[in-house]
Design an enzyme around this catalytic site. Structure first.
Site, PDB file in Angstrom:
ATOM      1  N   ASP A 118     -41.014 -35.631 -23.441  1.00 27.37           N
ATOM      2  CA  ASP A 118     -40.283 -36.820 -23.012  1.00 27.37           C
ATOM      3  C   ASP A 118     -40.740 -37.177 -21.600  1.00 27.37           C
ATOM      4  O   ASP A 118     -40.339 -36.548 -20.631  1.00 27.37           O
ATOM      5  CB  ASP A 118     -38.771 -36.550 -23.062  1.00 27.37           C
ATOM      6  CG  ASP A 118     -37.942 -37.766 -22.633  1.00 27.37           C
ATOM      7  OD1 ASP A 118     -38.508 -38.696 -22.022  1.00 27.37           O
ATOM      8  OD2 ASP A 118     -36.722 -37.760 -22.890  1.00 27.37           O
ATOM      9  N   LYS A 151     -38.944 -46.338 -19.126  1.00 27.50           N
ATOM     10  CA  LYS A 151     -38.698 -46.659 -17.713  1.00 27.50           C
ATOM     11  C   LYS A 151     -39.812 -47.449 -16.994  1.00 27.50           C
ATOM     12  O   LYS A 151     -39.775 -48.664 -17.001  1.00 27.50           O
ATOM     13  CB  LYS A 151     -38.326 -45.383 -16.961  1.00 27.50           C
ATOM     14  CG  LYS A 151     -36.932 -44.886 -17.396  1.00 27.50           C
ATOM     15  CD  LYS A 151     -36.296 -43.958 -16.398  1.00 27.50           C
ATOM     16  CE  LYS A 151     -34.815 -43.768 -16.674  1.00 27.50           C
ATOM     17  NZ  LYS A 151     -34.463 -42.654 -17.537  1.00 27.50           N
ATOM     18  N   PHE A 208     -31.998 -34.339 -20.622  1.00 29.57           N
ATOM     19  CA  PHE A 208     -31.460 -35.683 -20.848  1.00 29.57           C
ATOM     20  C   PHE A 208     -32.491 -36.474 -21.638  1.00 29.57           C
ATOM     21  O   PHE A 208     -33.610 -36.672 -21.179  1.00 29.57           O
ATOM     22  CB  PHE A 208     -31.143 -36.412 -19.540  1.00 29.57           C
ATOM     23  CG  PHE A 208     -30.551 -37.775 -19.796  1.00 29.57           C
ATOM     24  CD1 PHE A 208     -29.193 -37.909 -20.072  1.00 29.57           C
ATOM     25  CD2 PHE A 208     -31.341 -38.905 -19.811  1.00 29.57           C
ATOM     26  CE1 PHE A 208     -28.641 -39.160 -20.351  1.00 29.57           C
ATOM     27  CE2 PHE A 208     -30.807 -40.157 -20.096  1.00 29.57           C
ATOM     28  CZ  PHE A 208     -29.451 -40.279 -20.362  1.00 29.57           C
TER      29      PHE A 208
HETATM   30  C1  LIG Z   1     -33.748 -42.459 -18.765  1.00 20.49           C
HETATM   31  C2  LIG Z   1     -34.223 -41.424 -19.706  1.00 20.49           C
HETATM   32  C3  LIG Z   1     -34.046 -41.575 -21.086  1.00 20.49           C
HETATM   33  C4  LIG Z   1     -33.275 -42.709 -21.681  1.00 20.49           C
HETATM   34  O1  LIG Z   1     -33.863 -43.944 -21.427  1.00 20.49           O
HETATM   35  P1  LIG Z   1     -33.012 -45.296 -21.626  1.00 20.49           P
HETATM   36  O2  LIG Z   1     -34.023 -46.369 -21.410  1.00 20.49           O
HETATM   37  O3  LIG Z   1     -31.918 -45.263 -20.611  1.00 20.49           O
HETATM   38  O4  LIG Z   1     -32.469 -45.281 -22.995  1.00 20.49           O
HETATM   39  C5  LIG Z   1     -34.583 -40.602 -21.909  1.00 20.49           C
HETATM   40  N1  LIG Z   1     -35.259 -39.558 -21.417  1.00 20.49           N
HETATM   41  C6  LIG Z   1     -35.443 -39.379 -20.093  1.00 20.49           C
HETATM   42  C7  LIG Z   1     -36.211 -38.200 -19.603  1.00 20.49           C
HETATM   43  C8  LIG Z   1     -34.921 -40.311 -19.193  1.00 20.49           C
HETATM   44  O5  LIG Z   1     -35.082 -40.127 -17.884  1.00 20.49           O
END
Ligand SMILES: *Cc1c(COP(=O)(O)O)cnc(C)c1O
Length: 419
Positions: free
Chosen positions: A240, A267, A155
């Site tokens: 990420d 986040k 994700f």
């Molecule tokens: C939440 C998340 C995203 C996306 O972040 P948003 O601020 O919702 O756009 C991307 N990568 C990972 C691993 C995430 O947990």
């Protein structure tokens, strides 16, 4: 009018607000579980005055809990001094935060930071960075490196570039065609990665722990193998850490020990204030995006960067990383001993656990009724990502309530099955 007066006029019961929500907000999130009006530390209250222990932290965002006094005062004082300036200008908080992140990430000389406002935006920037790792370019202008590799279960966000990196079919399919060239390889399989990566690959994207997939850590050694494989092929390794970074796992970054070419953050970085970042490691990666090739209006503004500096300061000065490791280990061990819990995964305070049966969504409702905010990522998987300031006593209060929550969830499932 005083601020308090203006906000106090927004009164109503939860059912009033949910009715108004239904006729004014787009339906992409379904019906909200509760209407929340106030928070303090790890506790939030709904519009009907009910209290909840927040074990989700706004999905791994509220690192310092709610209404943290230092964070609140830094944000207020920055906003009262200089709130927004555009990227035609810079500000001390922006520069100081970039320097601080590079220091925390152990980034070598030549490393750089780009600020965005969210995780998906940080990954969009990383996607564009990857596209600029072209390899050799033919006289006709065709680039050698047209492929990008991501993992099954990944994700990376909901905007189109990040969505192309995201694996879940239900998120992708309605929006195809997505930006091309992205391939997904089996999760955690080093040989599959090795087979996929050659000099036609621009970048490999990985999450150290897949949060949305139910808190699935990469197998031990995978990240180092990915580093070796990408380095040998001239592909970028892009980590990420949007969910795992900034203390969530009890370390500043879950990928610590492996130096990537780029890392994305969001986040927890702003402690609840929207902010995202792309870090590029070393001169080569940092020079891939040049003047004019990317931009943002809000990204890196004084308030967002002040909020992040304040968050990092509190994590560092109060020994939160160690507390996260302690509380997390304690909580995971306690969860594993609860009957009906089949498996516990995660690191620090990013915790996933599987139930013995498909009652996770019912467990989320039962937990809310019992005063706990948790999240399900699948039919039998629950996720906890509480504020990093969670105490052992707060963790224990949930573990003690869990058998009752699971029993309620099980009987709800049985009733639904019968009706
Ligand atoms: C939440 C998340 C995203 C996306 O972040 P948003 O601020 O919702 O756009 C991307 N990568 C990972 C691993 C995430 O947990």
């Amino acid at each position: 009018m005083e601020a308090e007066t203006a906000l106090a006029e927004l009164t109503g019961s939860s059912s009033d607000w949910l009715r108004r929500y239904g006729s004014s907000l787009m339906g992409v999130f379904g019906t909200p579980q509760r209407v929340l009006v106030r928070g303090s530390g790890c506790t939030v209250w709904d519009a009907d005055g009910r209290e909840y222990l927040d074990l989700l932290g706004g999905i791994a965002v509220n690192a310092l809990g709610h209404a943290h006094p230092f964070l609140t005062s830094v944000i207020s004082s920055q906003l009262a001094t200089l709130g927004h300036v555009s990227n035609f200008f810079t500000s001390p908080t922006q520069v100081a935060l970039a320097e601080k992140l590079l220091q925390l990430a152990g980034a070598p000389e030549g490393s750089k930071v780009f600020f965005a406002n969210s995780g998906t935006e940080a990954n969009e920037a990383a996607f564009k960075l990857a596209r600029r790792n072209t390899g050799s370019v033919s006289p006709e202008g065709a680039v050698q490196r047209t492929r990008i590799i991501a993992l099954d279960g990944a994700f990376h966000g909901r905007t189109l570039g990040a969505l192309a990196l995201t694996a879940k079919k239900a998120y992708r399919q309605p929006f195809e065609p997505l930006p091309g060239g992205v391939e997904h390889v089996p999760f955690g399989d080093v040989e599959a990665l090795r087979a996929a990566v050659d000099d036609t690959v621009a970048a490999v994207f990985v999450e150290p722990i897949q949060g949305e997939a139910g808190v699935r850590p990469l197998p031990v050694g995978y990240l180092q193998a990915a580093r070796d494989i990408t380095a040998a092929a001239g592909a970028l390794l892009i980590v990420d850490e949007v969910q795992t970074g900034i203390g969530r796992t009890g370390a500043w970054f879950a990928s610590e020990g492996v130096l990537p070419d780029a890392m994305t953050l969001a986040k927890g970085l702003g402690g609840g204030f929207p902010v995202g970042a792309l870090i590029t490691f070393g001169d080569t990666a940092s020079s891939l995006l040049s003047a004019g090739q990317h931009g943002t209006t809000f990204g890196g503004n004084p308030v967002a960067t002040a909020a992040s500096l304040a968050t990092l300061h509190v994590i560092e000065s109060t020994g939160l990383l160690e507390q996260v490791r302690d509380t997390g280990a304690h909580l995971r061990a306690a969860l594993a001993a609860v009957p009906g819990v089949a498996e516990v995964r995660g690191e620090g305070l990013l915790i996933g656990f599987d139930l013995a049966e498909d009652s996770a969504p019912a467990a989320v409702s039962a937990a809310l009724d019992a005063g706990f905010i948790i999240n399900s990522t699948g039919p039998r998987t629950l996720r906890l990502a509480p504020p990093l300031i969670l105490t052992r006593a707060q963790a224990d209060s949930f573990v003690n309530a869990l058998p009752g929550i699971l029993a309620t969830a099980r009987s709800a499932g049985t009733t639904e099955g019968k009706s």
